[in-house]
Scaffold this active site. Structure first.
Site, short mmCIF file in Angstrom:
data_model
loop_
_atom_site.label_atom_id
_atom_site.label_comp_id
_atom_site.label_asym_id
_atom_site.label_seq_id
_atom_site.Cartn_x
_atom_site.Cartn_y
_atom_site.Cartn_z
N GLU A 162 0.82 -1.21 0.00
CA GLU A 162 0.00 0.00 0.00
C GLU A 162 0.86 1.27 0.00
O GLU A 162 2.05 1.24 0.28
CB GLU A 162 -0.93 0.02 1.22
CG GLU A 162 -0.30 -0.42 2.53
CD GLU A 162 0.90 0.37 3.00
OE1 GLU A 162 0.83 1.62 2.93
OE2 GLU A 162 1.90 -0.22 3.43
N GLY A 304 6.74 -0.13 3.74
CA GLY A 304 5.43 -0.37 3.13
C GLY A 304 5.59 -0.64 1.64
O GLY A 304 6.61 -1.18 1.20
N GLU A 305 4.58 -0.28 0.88
CA GLU A 305 4.50 -0.46 -0.58
C GLU A 305 4.83 -1.87 -1.04
O GLU A 305 5.26 -2.08 -2.18
CB GLU A 305 5.35 0.59 -1.31
CG GLU A 305 6.84 0.50 -1.17
CD GLU A 305 7.61 1.67 -1.82
OE1 GLU A 305 8.61 1.40 -2.53
OE2 GLU A 305 7.21 2.84 -1.62
N GLY A 306 4.65 -2.86 -0.17
CA GLY A 306 4.88 -4.25 -0.56
C GLY A 306 6.34 -4.66 -0.58
O GLY A 306 6.66 -5.77 -1.02
#
Length: 338
Positions: A162, A304-306
């Site tokens: 995300e 974050g961001e995978g």
């Protein structure tokens, strides 16, 4: 694509979750016992192979097609100064994803994964959930369906990540509403706020919990009241992946928080999920214990961001390669008395 046409359809899907294929798991377990190594000597790698066999419904699971799905959304609660960065950074980072300049671009590429980025109404933040629900029922359903739409039946693995300034505040509220405990147990620095900023976040989450005290405690209501579009989208993706038997690698605190309301309604929702890593965000270790998930990696990551899930995908590839490509004792003419 509309998978969850109504709140009732979403709740029915969450209540009726398919399980893994026990015959495939048993076959994979039997194969592990015949590979040229002492029993259990590959540790979690053996467990991963058996886990994937059950969900992919084949003795020798594979990772031919893996997808990293990154959802982005903006949060009205940022008006309270809960982040070190302004909400405009969300759209700027999405543009960076599209240009190929972010960590997830590099990490998903080296892991051999498709990368899908889904921005969700970035020009229309959710409402401030200290004053009311973050989303209407329709908005929450739309987000759930946006997440469900990224899941294809022929995927071998789905990674979730995300981007959303303010979403660690929403994640803390989701966890507190799903599992109890005060805001202080779940709130952390997020993007790097100082001690004063953490105290401000705790106050914001406490106010939100008080505002929504008497609201229904269902997964849907929790997501729409104190969640965000990108968080609801990840929840929709997890549920759709379960319907299609696609294993899921969860990233950090935010993506695991998306599962928290689902887990509170039906704990078996996490059975097809693997925790990629344990984030440096303080609430993540507690959340993983609540979800009964053991992380694959401990790298001190909190981007974050995978990103953590993309790194962990390499571990999954190694586990499946060893399971598939190693010779059995019979094939190698090696004594089984190792």
């Amino acid at each position: 694509m509309t998978i969850f046409a109504s709140v009732a359809a979403f709740e029915t899907a969450l209540a009726d979750l398919p399980g893994p294929d026990s015959e495939a798991q048993n076959a994979a377990r039997a194969r592990q016992a015949q590979l040229t190594k002492p029993a259990g000597s590959l540790g979690r790698l053996e467990e991963i192979a058996i886990f994937f066999a059950g969900w992919q419904r084949r003795e020798r699971p594979r990772l031919d097609r893996g997808r990293a799905a990154i959802f982005a959304g903006n949060h009205g609660v940022t008006a309270h100064g809960v982040s070190a960065f302004p909400p405009s950074v969300t759209a700027q980072m999405v543009a960076n994803f599209h240009r190929g300049g972010a960590a997830i671009n590099s990490l998903s590429a080296v892991a051999g994964l498709e990368l899908v980025v889904v921005p969700l109404d970035l020009d229309r933040p959710t409402a401030d959930f200290t004053a009311g629900a973050a989303m209407s029922a329709t908005e929450c359903l739309d987000a759930l369906n946006a997440g469900a739409a990224v899941v294809d039946e022929d995927l071998d693995l789905l990674l979730l990540g995300e981007m959303g300034i303010g979403n660690s505040t929403a994640a803390a509220a989701l966890c507190a509403r799903s599992f109890g405990g005060g805001a202080h147990e779940w709130v952390g620095p997020g993007t790097g706020v100082d001690a004063e900023g953490v105290a401000r976040k705790i106050g914001v989450v406490d106010r939100a919990l008080a505002v929504h005290t008497y609201a229904a405690a269902s997964a849907f209501e929790t997501l729409r009241r104190v969640g965000g579009r990108e968080i609801a989208a990840m929840a929709g993706a997890v549920l759709r992946a379960r319907q299609l038997g696609v294993p899921v690698l969860l990233d950090g605190f935010i993506s695991c928080a998306a599962v928290a309301p689902l887990f509170a309604d039906n704990p078996s929702i996490a059975d097809h999920c693997v925790a990629a890593h344990c984030s440096a965000e303080p609430g993540h270790a507690l959340l993983l214990r609540k979800l009964r998930l053991a992380p694959l990696l401990m790298l001190g990551m909190r981007l974050g961001e995978g990103s953590g899930a993309a790194v962990a995908a390499g571990v999954v590839r190694a586990a499946l390669a060893a399971h598939d490509q190693m010779a059995t004792f019979a094939e190698a003419a090696v004594s089984e008395s190792l």
